[in-house]
Design an enzyme around this catalytic site. Structure first.
Site, PDB file in Angstrom:
ATOM      1  N   TRP A 102       2.312 -12.508  -5.171  1.00 27.08           N
ATOM      2  CA  TRP A 102       3.694 -12.661  -4.689  1.00 27.08           C
ATOM      3  C   TRP A 102       4.507 -13.564  -5.600  1.00 27.08           C
ATOM      4  O   TRP A 102       5.691 -13.313  -5.833  1.00 27.08           O
ATOM      5  CB  TRP A 102       3.732 -13.103  -3.227  1.00 27.08           C
ATOM      6  CG  TRP A 102       3.287 -11.969  -2.358  1.00 27.08           C
ATOM      7  CD1 TRP A 102       2.106 -11.863  -1.688  1.00 27.08           C
ATOM      8  CD2 TRP A 102       3.983 -10.724  -2.147  1.00 27.08           C
ATOM      9  NE1 TRP A 102       2.030 -10.630  -1.063  1.00 27.08           N
ATOM     10  CE2 TRP A 102       3.161  -9.926  -1.326  1.00 27.08           C
ATOM     11  CE3 TRP A 102       5.206 -10.210  -2.572  1.00 27.08           C
ATOM     12  CZ2 TRP A 102       3.536  -8.641  -0.922  1.00 27.08           C
ATOM     13  CZ3 TRP A 102       5.582  -8.929  -2.172  1.00 27.08           C
ATOM     14  CH2 TRP A 102       4.748  -8.164  -1.351  1.00 27.08           C
ATOM     15  N   ASP A 168       8.862 -19.492  -1.104  1.00 30.71           N
ATOM     16  CA  ASP A 168       8.685 -18.231  -0.380  1.00 30.71           C
ATOM     17  C   ASP A 168       7.640 -18.482   0.708  1.00 30.71           C
ATOM     18  O   ASP A 168       6.445 -18.444   0.451  1.00 30.71           O
ATOM     19  CB  ASP A 168       8.217 -17.144  -1.355  1.00 30.71           C
ATOM     20  CG  ASP A 168       7.837 -15.849  -0.622  1.00 30.71           C
ATOM     21  OD1 ASP A 168       7.974 -15.792   0.615  1.00 30.71           O
ATOM     22  OD2 ASP A 168       7.405 -14.904  -1.306  1.00 30.71           O
ATOM     23  N   LYS A 192       5.422 -11.549   9.824  1.00 28.18           N
ATOM     24  CA  LYS A 192       4.131 -12.234   9.999  1.00 28.18           C
ATOM     25  C   LYS A 192       4.256 -13.231  11.153  1.00 28.18           C
ATOM     26  O   LYS A 192       3.728 -12.992  12.230  1.00 28.18           O
ATOM     27  CB  LYS A 192       3.706 -12.911   8.709  1.00 28.18           C
ATOM     28  CG  LYS A 192       3.484 -11.877   7.582  1.00 28.18           C
ATOM     29  CD  LYS A 192       3.893 -12.422   6.271  1.00 28.18           C
ATOM     30  CE  LYS A 192       4.039 -11.427   5.159  1.00 28.18           C
ATOM     31  NZ  LYS A 192       3.159 -10.311   5.041  1.00 28.18           N
TER      32      LYS A 192
HETATM   33  N1  PMP Z   1       6.308 -12.843  -0.222  1.00 28.37           N
HETATM   34  C1  PMP Z   1       5.128 -12.952   0.402  1.00 28.37           C
HETATM   35  C2  PMP Z   1       4.356 -14.222   0.259  1.00 28.37           C
HETATM   36  C3  PMP Z   1       4.660 -11.902   1.190  1.00 28.37           C
HETATM   37  O1  PMP Z   1       3.472 -12.008   1.809  1.00 28.37           O
HETATM   38  C4  PMP Z   1       5.428 -10.729   1.315  1.00 28.37           C
HETATM   39  C5  PMP Z   1       4.998  -9.557   2.171  1.00 28.37           C
HETATM   40  N2  PMP Z   1       3.677  -9.370   2.354  1.00 28.37           N
HETATM   41  C6  PMP Z   1       6.641 -10.659   0.626  1.00 28.37           C
HETATM   42  C7  PMP Z   1       7.062 -11.726  -0.118  1.00 28.37           C
HETATM   43  C8  PMP Z   1       7.510  -9.422   0.686  1.00 28.37           C
HETATM   44  O2  PMP Z   1       8.129  -9.421   1.904  1.00 28.37           O
HETATM   45  P1  PMP Z   1       9.133  -8.276   2.354  1.00 28.37           P
HETATM   46  O3  PMP Z   1       8.317  -7.047   2.519  1.00 28.37           O
HETATM   47  O4  PMP Z   1       9.706  -8.832   3.612  1.00 28.37           O
HETATM   48  O5  PMP Z   1      10.156  -8.114   1.289  1.00 28.37           O
END
Ligand code: PMP
Length: 356
Positions: A102, A168, A192
Site C-alpha cells: 500500500w 494512510d 475495514k
Molecule cells: N490503503 C490501505 C492500507 C488499504 O488496506 C487499502 C485497501 N485494502 C487501500 C489503501 C485502498 O483502499 P480503497 O479501496 O478504499 O481505495
C-alpha cells in the site's frame, strides 16, 4: 440464519448490532416513512446524521478543533492522488516510507505529481530511525501505519520534525487511540473499521487546506469539500449513515481504549499460538506486527488448499492471503469477535494435529 466468522481484509465484518439497527430502520428511518437511503443529503434528517457522525468521530479520536473532518468518495486510493495535488507544485519533493504494497501504491501515484524520495524501505520490519533519509525540503512525509497485506505496523508515530506527517490509516483507524495532533493529515477507506465500502474519511489540519494546484480536480480539493461540509456533490449517504452507527457502537463499547485492549488481546493470542507452533509461521519482526492483519504461512504450502477448504467448511471464511504474498491472512478488525479468533486458533491446532 447463521453468521460465520469472516476474516476478509475488506470489505470486512461489521458489528452485528449495527446491522440489526440498520435493518430495523431500513424502511422507516425514525418514523419518517422513508429509508435514509431515499433522503436528500441536504434535508434535516441526513444533516443530523452527518453532524452527529462527525461529533462522534471527533470524540472517539480526540480530534482537535483545528482539524477538519471530511467524508469523501473515492476510497483511500483517491487520496493517493489528492495528497500531492493539494500539497505540492510540480518539481516539489515529497518523502514516502515504503513498507509494503500500500505504501508503494501511494508513492507510485505521488510520482505522477512530484519528486518522491524514499525515506526507508522494508516489508517485514520497521526500519530503524537511524537509517531514515528524510529530505530537508519535503512538502510532507507519508507513511502507511498498518500494511494490510504484509501485516507490518508502526507502533510508534515516526518523528519527522516539523514536516506535515500524512498517514494512510485505512486498516488501523479506530483500532486504538492515537494522538491526532501529531499528524498533518490522516485518511482511511471505510471498509475495514468504519463501515461499508463507498466512503473515505479525511482528517486534515486547517493550515494544509486551501493550497491545491490550479488543475486539481474540484472534488479532490480539500478546501472545496471542507467549505461544502463534504457535500460539494451528493455524498455516499448510506455508507456515511452506516459509519455513524459504527461510531455509536464504538462509543458504547467504551471507546478506543477499550477496543484497543480487546484488539491487542485478540492479536496476541493468535501470534502466540503461531510462534509456539512449528506448523505455522509469521515473517514479521515480533515488535512490528500488525494487530489488525495477521498473515501466516503453513510449513508445507501444498496443504494451503486443504487448509482453505476445511477452514471454510468450519465457518472461518476468507483466510486466503493476498495474491502478492500467498499463504493465509486473518484480518481481525474491531468487529471480529474474540470468539472468532478463539475458533480460528482451535481450528489451526486441530489442522496441525491432523496434517502435521
Ligand atoms: N490503503 C490501505 C492500507 C488499504 O488496506 C487499502 C485497501 N485494502 C487501500 C489503501 C485502498 O483502499 P480503497 O479501496 O478504499 O481505495
Amino acid at each position: 440464519m447463521s453468521r460465520v466468522f469472516n476474516f476478509s481484509a475488506g470489505p470486512a465484518m461489521l458489528p452485528e448490532p449495527v446491522m440489526r439497527q440498520a435493518q430495523a430502520e431500513f424502511l422507516d428511518w425514525h418514523g419518517t416513512g422513508m429509508s435514509i437511503m431515499e433522503m436528500s443529503h441536504r434535508g434535516k434528517e441526513f444533516s443530523q446524521v452527518a453532524e452527529e457522525s462527525e461529533a462522534d468521530l471527533r470524540q472517539l479520536m480526540g480530534i482537535p478543533d483545528n482539524y477538519r473532518v471530511l467524508f469523501l468518495h473515492g476510497g483511500a486510493t483517491m487520496q493517493f492522488s489528492a495528497i500531492p495535488l493539494n500539497l505540492t507544485r510540480p518539481g516539489d519533493t515529497v518523502d514516502y516510507f515504503n513498507t509494503g504494497a500500500w505504501s508503494k501504491k501511494a508513492l507510485n501515484e505521488a510520482k505522477r505529481y512530484a519528486n518522491v524520495n524514499i525515506v526507508a524501505e522494508h516489508t517485514t520490519e520497521i526500519p530503524d530511525p537511524s537509517t531514515w533519509r528524510l529530505s530537508d525540503n519535503a512538502k510532507y512525509v507519508h507513511y502507511t501505519p498498518n500494511e494490510t497485506i504484509g501485516g507490518l505496523q508502526f507502533h510508534t508515530i515516526p518523528d519527522v520534525g516539523d514536516k506535515p506527517l500524512i498517514a494512510d490509516m485505512s486498516s488501523c483507524i479506530l483500532s486504538e487511540p492515537i494522538d491526532v495532533s501529531k499528524f498533518g493529515m490522516i485518511y482511511a477507506g471505510a471498509q475495514k473499521n468504519i463501515g461499508p465500502a463507498g466512503i473515505a474519511i479525511v482528517i486534515v489540519r486547517e493550515d494544509l487546506i486551501g493550497h491545491a494546484r490550479e488543475d486539481c480536480p474540484r472534488l479532490l480539493d480539500w478546501k472545496v469539500q471542507a467549505d461544502a461540509g463534504s457535500m460539494d456533490n451528493t455524498p455516499a449517504t448510506f455508507p456515511w449513515y452506516m459509519a455513524s452507527l459504527v461510531f455509536k457502537w464504538l462509543k458504547a463499547q467504551g471507546g478506543l481504549e477499550k477496543i484497543a485492549e480487546i484488539n491487542r488481546r485478540k492479536a496476541k493470542k493468535l501470534y502466540d499460538y503461531i510462534d509456539a507452533s512449528d506448523f505455522y509461521h509469521n515473517p514479521v519482526r515480533p515488535e512490528d506486527r500488525s494487530i489488525m492483519n495477521v498473515p501466516f504461512t503453513l510449513a508445507d504450502s501444498s496443504l494451503d488448499k486443504v487448509f482453505l477448504q476445511e477452514s471454510d467448511q468450519a465457518g472461518l471464511k476468507n483466510l486466503k492471503g493476498h495474491r502478492l504474498v500467498g499463504g493465509m491472512r486473518a484480518s481481525i478488525y474491531n468487529a471480529m469477535p474474540e470468539e472468532g479468533v478463539d475458533a480460528l486458533i482451535e481450528f489451526m491446532q486441530e489442522f496441525a494435529r491432523k496434517y502435521g
